[in-house]
Design an enzyme around this catalytic site. Structure first.
Site, PDB file in Angstrom:
ATOM      1  N   GLU A  76      -6.172 -34.926  24.585  1.00  0.00           N
ATOM      2  CA  GLU A  76      -7.398 -34.126  24.550  1.00  0.00           C
ATOM      3  C   GLU A  76      -7.862 -33.890  23.117  1.00  0.00           C
ATOM      4  OE1 GLU A  76      -8.931 -29.659  25.892  1.00  0.00           O
ATOM      5  OE2 GLU A  76      -6.800 -30.061  25.614  1.00  0.00           O
ATOM      6  N   ASP A  90     -12.535 -31.923  27.457  1.00  0.00           N
ATOM      7  CA  ASP A  90     -12.894 -30.513  27.502  1.00  0.00           C
ATOM      8  C   ASP A  90     -14.315 -30.388  26.953  1.00  0.00           C
ATOM      9  OD1 ASP A  90     -13.262 -27.754  26.751  1.00  0.00           O
ATOM     10  OD2 ASP A  90     -11.104 -27.481  27.003  1.00  0.00           O
ATOM     11  N   GLN A 118     -12.306 -30.052  31.452  1.00  0.00           N
ATOM     12  CA  GLN A 118     -12.214 -28.598  31.338  1.00  0.00           C
ATOM     13  C   GLN A 118     -13.558 -28.087  30.844  1.00  0.00           C
ATOM     14  OE1 GLN A 118      -8.671 -28.404  28.817  1.00  0.00           O
ATOM     15  NE2 GLN A 118      -7.448 -27.733  30.561  1.00  0.00           N
ATOM     16  N   GLU A 130     -11.051 -23.312  31.829  1.00  0.00           N
ATOM     17  CA  GLU A 130     -10.206 -22.865  30.732  1.00  0.00           C
ATOM     18  C   GLU A 130     -11.050 -22.026  29.769  1.00  0.00           C
ATOM     19  OE1 GLU A 130      -6.710 -24.996  28.222  1.00  0.00           O
ATOM     20  OE2 GLU A 130      -8.739 -25.511  27.581  1.00  0.00           O
TER      21      GLU A 130
END
Length: 273
Positions: free
Chosen positions: A143, A178, A206, A246
Site C-alpha cells: 500500500e 487507499d 480503503q 479506515e
C-alpha cells in the site's frame, strides 16, 4: 455496489476489540479488517466473526516495534530474519481467522539512505513472502502511504506500487489502494482509480475523507464518483473485493460515535452491500 468492511483498529475504539465485531455487525457491516490483531488469540477472533456472520477480509503483518516508530520491515536493512518471522506469524494468524489478505508494510527509509538498495531489498523480500503466501492461499497487499501521515515511508505512489507488482510477477501480490493516501499524494483519486483498477493488480480499497481522515463525506475526496467508478469497472471485470472504512470517526471514540457517522454508507445504492 462494492462491499464495505469496518476497520476495527479505527472504528468503535470506545469498545474492547472483540466487542467491536458485535458493533460492526449491528450497524450492517458484512466484513471487517484490522491492523495488528495479534494480542487476541486467533481462535477467539475467528469464533466471534463466525458467530456474527462476518468475513475477516484483511489484516496487517506485524510491523516491528510500532510503539518505537517501526512501520514495517520489508525494506529495512539488517532485518531480513525479523521480516521472515513477521510473515510467518501473519500467515499463520490469517489462516486461523480465514483472512484471505495480508498487508505487508514496506518500512521507513532513514534520511540519506540508498533508495535503490532499499527497493531491491523490498522486492527480494516480497518475492519470498509472496511464495510463502501462495502456499497458504493468501494474497499479499502493498500500500502506498502518504508522507504527511508517515514521513519517510518507502512506498508513496500508485505507479511505484504497480511497477513493483509487475516486476515481481506473483499473481497473489496486489496493490492495496487507499483513496485517502492516494488523494493526499496524487490529487484526483478517481483518475488514479480508473487508471489502475482495470489492470487487475488492485486487490483491496480503503477510504477516508481528505485531509482530516474522518468519514468520506467530509472533505475534498470525490467519494461518490470513486464508488461509482469502482462499481462500473467491477461490472466489466468481475472485481469483487472490499472497501475498508479506515477513518477516524469525527465524533471520536465515544459511545455510538462510529454509528452516528455511517449515514454516508446509507446513501449509497445497496447500502452495506
Amino acid at each position: 455496489m462494492p462491499r464495505f468492511a469496518a476497520n476495527l483498529s479505527f472504528l468503535y475504539q470506545e469498545l474492547p476489540f472483540l466487542d467491536r465485531f458485535d458493533a460492526a455487525a449491528r450497524d450492517g457491516f458484512a466484513g471487517v479488517e484490522c491492523l495488528f490483531p495479534y494480542d487476541v488469540p486467533a481462535s477467539e477472533v475467528r469464533a466471534r466473526a463466525t458467530t456474527l456472520g462476518l468475513s475477516i477480509v484483511l489484516i496487517n503483518a506485524p510491523p516491528g516495534d510500532w510503539a518505537a516508530g517501526a512501520r514495517g520491515l520489508a525494506c529495512v536493512e539488517g532485518r531480513e530474519g525479523d521480516f521472515r518471522e513477521s510473515i510467518e506469524r501473519a500467515l499463520a494468524y490469517a489462516t486461523a481467522v480465514a483472512s484471505p489478505r495480508v498487508h505487508v508494510l514496506a518500512g521507513l527509509m532513514p534520511a540519506g539512505s540508498d533508495r535503490d538498495a532499499a527497493i531491491a531489498r523490498y522486492e527480494e523480500r516480497l518475492q519470498w513472502a509472496a511464495d510463502q503466501a501462495a502456499r497458504a492461499g493468501i494474497a499479499l497487499m502493498i500500500e502506498p502511504i502518504n508522507p504527511h501521515d508517515m514521513p519517510g515511508y518507502l512506498l508513496q505512489r500508485q505507479d511505484e506500487a504497480h511497477a513493483i507488482v509487475e516486476r515481481i510477477g506473483a499473481v497473489n501480490l496486489q496493490v492495496q489502494m487507499d483513496l485517502y493516501h492516494c488523494a493526499r499524494v496524487e490529487g484526483d483519486a478517481v483518475v488514479q482509480l480508473r487508471r489502475y483498477l482495470p489492470t487487475g493488480r488492485v486487490g483491496h480499497f480503503q477510504i477516508a475523507g481528505v485531509p482530516d481522515r474522518h468519514e468520506p463525506d467530509e472533505g475534498t475526496l470525490d467519494w461518490r464518483s470513486a464508488l461509482t467508478a469502482i462499481d462500473e469497472i467491477a461490472a466489466g471485470t468481475g472485481w469483487d473485493g472490499w472497501i475498508g472504512c479506515e477513518y477516524r470517526p469525527r465524533r471520536g471514540a465515544v459511545p455510538e460515535g462510529t454509528s452516528a457517522g455511517l449515514g454516508w454508507i446509507q446513501t449509497v445504492p445497496g447500502g452495506f452491500g
